[in-house]
Design a protein around this motif. Structure first.
Motif, PDB file in Angstrom:
ATOM      1  N   VAL A  93      50.028  37.664  35.766  1.00  0.00           N
ATOM      2  CA  VAL A  93      49.134  36.630  36.282  1.00  0.00           C
ATOM      3  C   VAL A  93      47.781  36.751  35.595  1.00  0.00           C
ATOM      4  N   SER A  94      47.335  35.641  35.014  1.00  0.00           N
ATOM      5  CA  SER A  94      46.047  35.600  34.312  1.00  0.00           C
ATOM      6  C   SER A  94      44.906  36.014  35.233  1.00  0.00           C
ATOM      7  N   GLY A  95      43.815  36.444  34.636  1.00  0.00           N
ATOM      8  CA  GLY A  95      42.625  36.794  35.399  1.00  0.00           C
ATOM      9  C   GLY A  95      42.189  35.626  36.269  1.00  0.00           C
ATOM     10  N   GLN A  96      41.878  35.936  37.530  1.00  0.00           N
ATOM     11  CA  GLN A  96      41.495  34.922  38.506  1.00  0.00           C
ATOM     12  C   GLN A  96      40.053  35.127  38.948  1.00  0.00           C
ATOM     13  N   ILE A  97      39.363  34.014  39.134  1.00  0.00           N
ATOM     14  CA  ILE A  97      38.032  34.039  39.736  1.00  0.00           C
ATOM     15  C   ILE A  97      38.066  33.086  40.915  1.00  0.00           C
ATOM     16  N   ALA A  98      37.040  33.124  41.753  1.00  0.00           N
ATOM     17  CA  ALA A  98      36.956  32.223  42.898  1.00  0.00           C
ATOM     18  C   ALA A  98      35.499  31.951  43.223  1.00  0.00           C
ATOM     19  N   GLU A  99      35.274  30.867  43.940  1.00  0.00           N
ATOM     20  CA  GLU A  99      33.922  30.525  44.370  1.00  0.00           C
ATOM     21  C   GLU A  99      33.536  31.372  45.569  1.00  0.00           C
ATOM     22  N   GLY A 100      32.251  31.492  45.797  1.00  0.00           N
ATOM     23  CA  GLY A 100      31.749  32.226  46.950  1.00  0.00           C
ATOM     24  C   GLY A 100      30.377  32.776  46.654  1.00  0.00           C
ATOM     25  N   ASP A 101      29.591  32.949  47.705  1.00  0.00           N
ATOM     26  CA  ASP A 101      28.224  33.438  47.548  1.00  0.00           C
ATOM     27  C   ASP A 101      28.137  34.953  47.467  1.00  0.00           C
ATOM     28  N   THR A 102      29.197  35.642  47.908  1.00  0.00           N
ATOM     29  CA  THR A 102      29.181  37.105  47.904  1.00  0.00           C
ATOM     30  C   THR A 102      30.390  37.640  47.145  1.00  0.00           C
ATOM     31  N   LEU A 103      30.313  38.888  46.785  1.00  0.00           N
ATOM     32  CA  LEU A 103      31.447  39.539  46.134  1.00  0.00           C
ATOM     33  C   LEU A 103      32.659  39.515  47.062  1.00  0.00           C
ATOM     34  N   ALA A 104      32.446  39.766  48.346  1.00  0.00           N
ATOM     35  CA  ALA A 104      33.556  39.757  49.303  1.00  0.00           C
ATOM     36  C   ALA A 104      34.203  38.380  49.377  1.00  0.00           C
ATOM     37  N   ALA A 105      33.421  37.336  49.417  1.00  0.00           N
ATOM     38  CA  ALA A 105      33.962  35.974  49.491  1.00  0.00           C
ATOM     39  C   ALA A 105      34.749  35.637  48.230  1.00  0.00           C
ATOM     40  N   GLN A 106      34.222  36.006  47.070  1.00  0.00           N
ATOM     41  CA  GLN A 106      34.940  35.745  45.827  1.00  0.00           C
ATOM     42  C   GLN A 106      36.237  36.552  45.778  1.00  0.00           C
ATOM     43  N   THR A 107      36.181  37.799  46.197  1.00  0.00           N
ATOM     44  CA  THR A 107      37.377  38.643  46.194  1.00  0.00           C
ATOM     45  C   THR A 107      38.436  38.062  47.116  1.00  0.00           C
ATOM     46  N   ARG A 108      38.043  37.653  48.308  1.00  0.00           N
ATOM     47  CA  ARG A 108      38.977  37.055  49.263  1.00  0.00           C
ATOM     48  C   ARG A 108      39.605  35.793  48.673  1.00  0.00           C
ATOM     49  N   GLY A 109      38.803  34.954  48.051  1.00  0.00           N
ATOM     50  CA  GLY A 109      39.316  33.739  47.419  1.00  0.00           C
ATOM     51  C   GLY A 109      40.309  34.045  46.309  1.00  0.00           C
ATOM     52  N   ILE A 110      40.032  35.073  45.539  1.00  0.00           N
ATOM     53  CA  ILE A 110      40.950  35.463  44.468  1.00  0.00           C
ATOM     54  C   ILE A 110      42.289  35.904  45.049  1.00  0.00           C
ATOM     55  N   PHE A 111      42.254  36.758  46.059  1.00  0.00           N
ATOM     56  CA  PHE A 111      43.513  37.224  46.633  1.00  0.00           C
ATOM     57  C   PHE A 111      44.288  36.086  47.290  1.00  0.00           C
ATOM     58  N   ILE A 154      33.451  38.734  39.985  1.00  0.00           N
ATOM     59  CA  ILE A 154      34.677  39.508  39.865  1.00  0.00           C
ATOM     60  C   ILE A 154      35.787  38.651  39.268  1.00  0.00           C
ATOM     61  N   GLU A 155      36.663  39.288  38.513  1.00  0.00           N
ATOM     62  CA  GLU A 155      37.872  38.662  37.991  1.00  0.00           C
ATOM     63  C   GLU A 155      38.997  39.675  38.162  1.00  0.00           C
ATOM     64  N   ILE A 156      40.164  39.197  38.607  1.00  0.00           N
ATOM     65  CA  ILE A 156      41.293  40.084  38.872  1.00  0.00           C
ATOM     66  C   ILE A 156      42.545  39.526  38.205  1.00  0.00           C
ATOM     67  N   GLU A 157      43.300  40.408  37.556  1.00  0.00           N
ATOM     68  CA  GLU A 157      44.607  40.046  37.007  1.00  0.00           C
ATOM     69  C   GLU A 157      45.633  41.031  37.555  1.00  0.00           C
ATOM     70  N   VAL A 158      46.879  40.561  37.727  1.00  0.00           N
ATOM     71  CA  VAL A 158      47.919  41.421  38.275  1.00  0.00           C
ATOM     72  C   VAL A 158      49.225  41.256  37.497  1.00  0.00           C
ATOM     73  N   VAL A 159      50.074  42.270  37.660  1.00  0.00           N
ATOM     74  CA  VAL A 159      51.457  42.238  37.197  1.00  0.00           C
ATOM     75  C   VAL A 159      52.315  42.517  38.427  1.00  0.00           C
ATOM     76  N   ALA A 160      53.346  41.698  38.621  1.00  0.00           N
ATOM     77  CA  ALA A 160      54.249  41.878  39.753  1.00  0.00           C
ATOM     78  C   ALA A 160      55.680  42.027  39.244  1.00  0.00           C
ATOM     79  N   ALA A 161      56.461  42.851  39.937  1.00  0.00           N
ATOM     80  CA  ALA A 161      57.878  43.049  39.627  1.00  0.00           C
ATOM     81  C   ALA A 161      58.684  42.421  40.753  1.00  0.00           C
ATOM     82  N   VAL A 162      59.476  41.410  40.410  1.00  0.00           N
ATOM     83  CA  VAL A 162      60.268  40.684  41.408  1.00  0.00           C
ATOM     84  C   VAL A 162      61.731  41.082  41.243  1.00  0.00           C
ATOM     85  N   PRO A 163      62.341  41.619  42.295  1.00  0.00           N
ATOM     86  CA  PRO A 163      63.748  41.995  42.179  1.00  0.00           C
ATOM     87  C   PRO A 163      64.645  40.772  42.085  1.00  0.00           C
ATOM     88  N   ALA A 164      65.853  40.987  41.600  1.00  0.00           N
ATOM     89  CA  ALA A 164      66.844  39.913  41.528  1.00  0.00           C
ATOM     90  C   ALA A 164      67.180  39.439  42.936  1.00  0.00           C
TER      91      ALA A 164
END
Length: 129
Positions: free
Chosen positions: A36-54, A117-127
């Motif tokens: 998953v590409s790096g994600q950003i989100a709107e928000g006035d605080t780091l916590a708000a942006q982090t929550r939006g990203i997740f 903040i910007e967050i990127e992830v890798v996920a493993a999905v089972p069959a």
């Protein structure tokens, strides 16, 4: 192995049409890795942006049959590493299982000036069973 690049319509759309949100690498047994590409989100605080990203990550992963429990690696870029505890508190709200591998960096700035903040992830999905 099959590779699919997309930006699922039910999830937040990329900030630019120049990249895809998710690269799905599907294996012959039906399991897949999601990059998953790096994600950003709107928000006035780091916590708000982090929550939006997740919240956005939840939607992107769901579009590929995955959840945050499937995340095996996370990379986080903060413009001020002093916010690590604030970021970590929100992250723990969303990543409640076994913690994924992790790297956290301080970056002088991100591609959007208002992004803390910007967050990127890798996920493993089972069959599918």
């Amino acid at each position: 192995m099959k590779v699919t690049l997309d930006s699922p319509p039910a999830a937040p759309q990329p900030a630019s049409p120049s990249y895809s949100q998710v690269a799905r690498v599907e294996h012959a047994d039906g399991s897949a890795l999601l990059f998953v590409s790096g994600q950003i989100a709107e928000g006035d605080t780091l916590a708000a942006q982090t929550r939006g990203i997740f919240e956005g990550l939840v939607a992107l992963l769901a579009a590929h049959g995955a959840t945050l429990d499937h995340v095996i690696s996370i990379r986080s870029y903060l413009t001020d590493i002093g916010g690590l505890q604030e970021y970590g508190a929100v992250r723990r709200e969303f990543l409640t299982g076994t913690p994924p591998t992790s790297m956290t960096f301080e970056a002088a700035r991100l591609f959007r000036p208002e992004a803390r903040i910007e967050i990127e992830v890798v996920a493993a999905v089972p069959a599918a069973e």
